[in-house]
Each structure stands twice: as structure tokens, then as C-alpha cells.
Design an enzyme around this catalytic site. Structure first.
Site, PDB file in Angstrom:
ATOM      1  N   SER A 155      32.476  33.087  41.477  1.00  0.00           N
ATOM      2  CA  SER A 155      33.482  32.307  42.196  1.00  0.00           C
ATOM      3  C   SER A 155      33.042  30.846  42.341  1.00  0.00           C
ATOM      4  O   SER A 155      32.825  30.166  41.345  1.00  0.00           O
ATOM      5  CB  SER A 155      33.769  32.964  43.548  1.00  0.00           C
ATOM      6  OG  SER A 155      34.942  32.461  44.132  1.00  0.00           O
ATOM      7  N   ASP A 249      43.835  38.001  39.720  1.00  0.00           N
ATOM      8  CA  ASP A 249      43.133  36.899  40.368  1.00  0.00           C
ATOM      9  C   ASP A 249      43.741  35.603  39.844  1.00  0.00           C
ATOM     10  O   ASP A 249      43.808  35.404  38.626  1.00  0.00           O
ATOM     11  CB  ASP A 249      41.642  36.984  40.008  1.00  0.00           C
ATOM     12  CG  ASP A 249      40.780  35.894  40.632  1.00  0.00           C
ATOM     13  OD1 ASP A 249      41.326  34.914  41.168  1.00  0.00           O
ATOM     14  OD2 ASP A 249      39.543  36.008  40.557  1.00  0.00           O
ATOM     15  N   HIS A 279      39.593  39.554  42.729  1.00  0.00           N
ATOM     16  CA  HIS A 279      38.526  38.634  43.098  1.00  0.00           C
ATOM     17  C   HIS A 279      37.598  39.293  44.129  1.00  0.00           C
ATOM     18  O   HIS A 279      38.049  39.978  45.041  1.00  0.00           O
ATOM     19  CB  HIS A 279      39.132  37.364  43.695  1.00  0.00           C
ATOM     20  CG  HIS A 279      38.187  36.214  43.733  1.00  0.00           C
ATOM     21  ND1 HIS A 279      37.969  35.400  42.639  1.00  0.00           N
ATOM     22  CD2 HIS A 279      37.379  35.744  44.717  1.00  0.00           C
ATOM     23  CE1 HIS A 279      37.087  34.479  42.957  1.00  0.00           C
ATOM     24  NE2 HIS A 279      36.706  34.661  44.208  1.00  0.00           N
TER      25      HIS A 279
END
Length: 312
Positions: A155, A249, A279
Site C-alpha cells: 500500500s 481495490d 486491499h
């Protein structure tokens, strides 16, 4: 309207519901302090412990202005490679504890030494503070290890890894590879997964806008590759790159776009979009079959790049 009831299987829905019980979807409406408390509690609830044989040491890297906390995971005295792991959390959450077990497992399964970096967080420390800390951590690793160094992050951490890869292309000990897990790389928010999965479970476009503005303090940083690696104009001479994203996502298209830019510039990159995953699925690696398989793919990618091998 994306039909998540058919895309996402029962195991993954159970993970989503468990996550939401600790970290509700409206958490970004709370204060930063409250968000961190909620996130840290969630991470503790998902903590899976350390594999046998992993030694852990918490230390720090001294800079001219502050110390950067790090945690080192090792299984033996002479690792074949060192992994610089940079955690996710929207640039406002997370630290050495949030991804503690992930790093330990990565160490155990590859045999590589893993260094987790506790970079400074927004809004107390606006961009480029996190980037500067990640870059300083790389410089420290380059001085410390004789073994090859590779980058791995999820991320926000994937964003920082890519930014380091771009910034260190001319370094005498440039990274030998990077593995980016559902990274946010600053892609075009008007198309692709940003539209198709704008309201995905676990991460929405509203969340992404919040994280973007809080990281910069609202300043316009358009074109800054240290903030958005996809804003760079040069994708040549980047290390071999493996991108692994979740289908459900809004960030997934960034993996595809980044791969395409590197390949077009003559480099090695491959992109895997994991079907039906969301995610943050690293925390589901022990309870969701798809997430377990993806984590194995991540481990295999790290292992191969550390050996200088390109499998794809």
C-alpha cells in the site's frame, strides 16, 4: 455497479467482516489519534506470532535531525539478501508492530534478513518526510549489508519502495528488485479500477482522497515522482519489479500501469491481479485460501529477486 457478492468468496467476506468489527469503514471520520488507536488494536487482533527460528532486534538509524526506528529479522549470520520492508497505513498509520508478523514470516520463508522501517507519519510530518526516512533507511542498508538489497512494501509502503527505486537508479548499490503489494502509485483516478472499484470493501475513493490530502497538507504536488512514482517521465533502469494487486481495490490499475511503463522502457516487470481479493488482504493470509496463495507468490517473488533470478 460492481457485484462484490459474486466476486468475493465466503472466506474473504468473513475476513472483511472481522476487519470491520475492529476497524469500521467510517474510521477516517475520527481524529488521527483515534484512527491510530483503532488501527493498532486491529493489528494486534490479527497478529499471528513469529515463526520458529526468527531472531528479532529493534534498533534505530541516526540521521542529522532524528532517529528512524527499525526492526531487524534474521534466521542466521550471513543472509543471501536483505529486504527493506516498508509498511502500509495510508501514510498516517502503522509502524514496527503493525506488520511485525508479516516481516517475520517473510524472513522465515526466504531466509533473508528483513529490515522493517518506522518512517515518520502525516499529518505531523508532511511529504517528503516519509520518503526521506525510507531513502535514509536504504542508504543505511547499502552501507550495512554486503548482500544484495531488495525492496518490499504494501500500500503506502509500496509507493515509498517505488519512489526509492526511482531515486536510487544511479546508486552504486541500487536495489536488485522490488515487490510492490497493492501499491498506490499515483495513477489516473478517472478510469480503470479507480472507477470500477471506487466503493470497494476495505478501501474506497473517499479514503484515498483523504490520505492524499493529509499526506501533502493539501499542497499541489502534481508531477512529483517522490510522491507519485507514476508521475515520473523516465522508467528506464528500474530494478526488476513484481506488482501484486487485489482485484477489488481502486488501486489495482496502478499495478498494471506501472508494469506497462517499465516494460515500455525496456525493463523487467510483471503484474498479478489477485481475483476476488481486497486491499489489506495480507492480514488474511492464514484464513483465506486466495490470500494464502498470494502471500506464497509474494514470498517466491522476494526469494527469486534476492537470488537475481527472473521467473516471469
Amino acid at each position: 455497479m460492481t457485484d462484490y457478492k459474486t466476486l468475493i468468496d465466503a472466506e474473504t467476506w468473513a475476513f472483511i467482516e472481522r476487519t470491520n468489527s475492529y476497524y469500521p469503514p467510517d474510521t477516517i471520520d475520527y481524529t488521527i489519534t483515534q484512527q491510530r488507536e483503532i488501527y493498532n488494536r486491529m493489528c494486534r487482533e490479527f497478529f499471528a506470532g513469529y515463526p520458529e527460528g526468527v531472531a528479532v532486534e529493534t534498533s534505530s538509524i541516526a540521521t542529522l535531525t532524528h532517529n528512524i526506528p527499525i526492526r531487524i529479522y534474521r534466521t542466521g549470520p550471513q543472509p543471501a539478501a536483505a529486504v527493506l520492508y516498508i509498511h502500509g497505513g495510508g501514510f498516517i498509520l502503522g509502524g514496527l508492530d503493525s506488520h511485525d508478523d508479516v516481516c517475520a514470516e517473510l524472513c522465515a520463508r526466504t531466509g533473508y534478513e528483513v529490515v522493517s522501517v518506522d518512517y515518520r507519519l502525516a499529518p505531523e510530518h508532511l511529504h517528503p518526510a516519509a520518503f526521506d526516512d525510507a531513502l535514509n533507511a536504504f542508504e543505511w542498508a547499502a552501507r550495512t549489508y554486503g548482500a544484495p538489497i531488495l525492496l518490499c512494501g504494501d500500500s503506502a509502503g509500496g509507493n515509498l519502495c517505488a519512489a526509492i527505486a526511482h531515486a536510487t537508479r544511479g546508486h552504486p548499490k541500487r536495489p536488485v528488485g522490488q515487490v510492490l503489494i497493492y501499491p498506490g502509485l499515483g495513477g489516473d483516478r478517472s478510469k480503470g479500477s479507480y472507477v470500477t472499484h471506487a466503493e470497494a470493501p476495505m478501501l474506497t475513493m473517499r479514503d484515498l482522497e483523504f490520505y492524499k490530502h493529509i499526506r501533502t497538507g493539501g499542497a499541489d504536488r502534481t508531477g512529483d515522482p517522490t510522491l507519485s512514482p507514476l508521475a515520473d517521465t523516465d522508467f528506464a533502469n528500474l530494478p526488476p519489479t513484481v506488482l501484486i494487486t487485489a482485484q477489488c481495490d481502486p488501486l489495482s490499475s496502478d499495478g498494471e500501469a506501472y508494469r506497462d511503463r517499465i516494460v515500455a522502457a525496456g525493463g523487467h516487470a510483471t503484474w498479478f491481479e489477485e481475483p476476488g481479493l481486497v486491499h489489506g488482504y495480507l492480514r488474511a493470509r492464514h484464513t483465506v485460501g486466495r490470500a494464502h496463495a498470494s502471500f506464497t507468490r509474494i514470498v517466491d517473488a522476494v526469494a527469486a529477486l534476492g537470488q537475481g533470478t527472473w521467473l516471469w
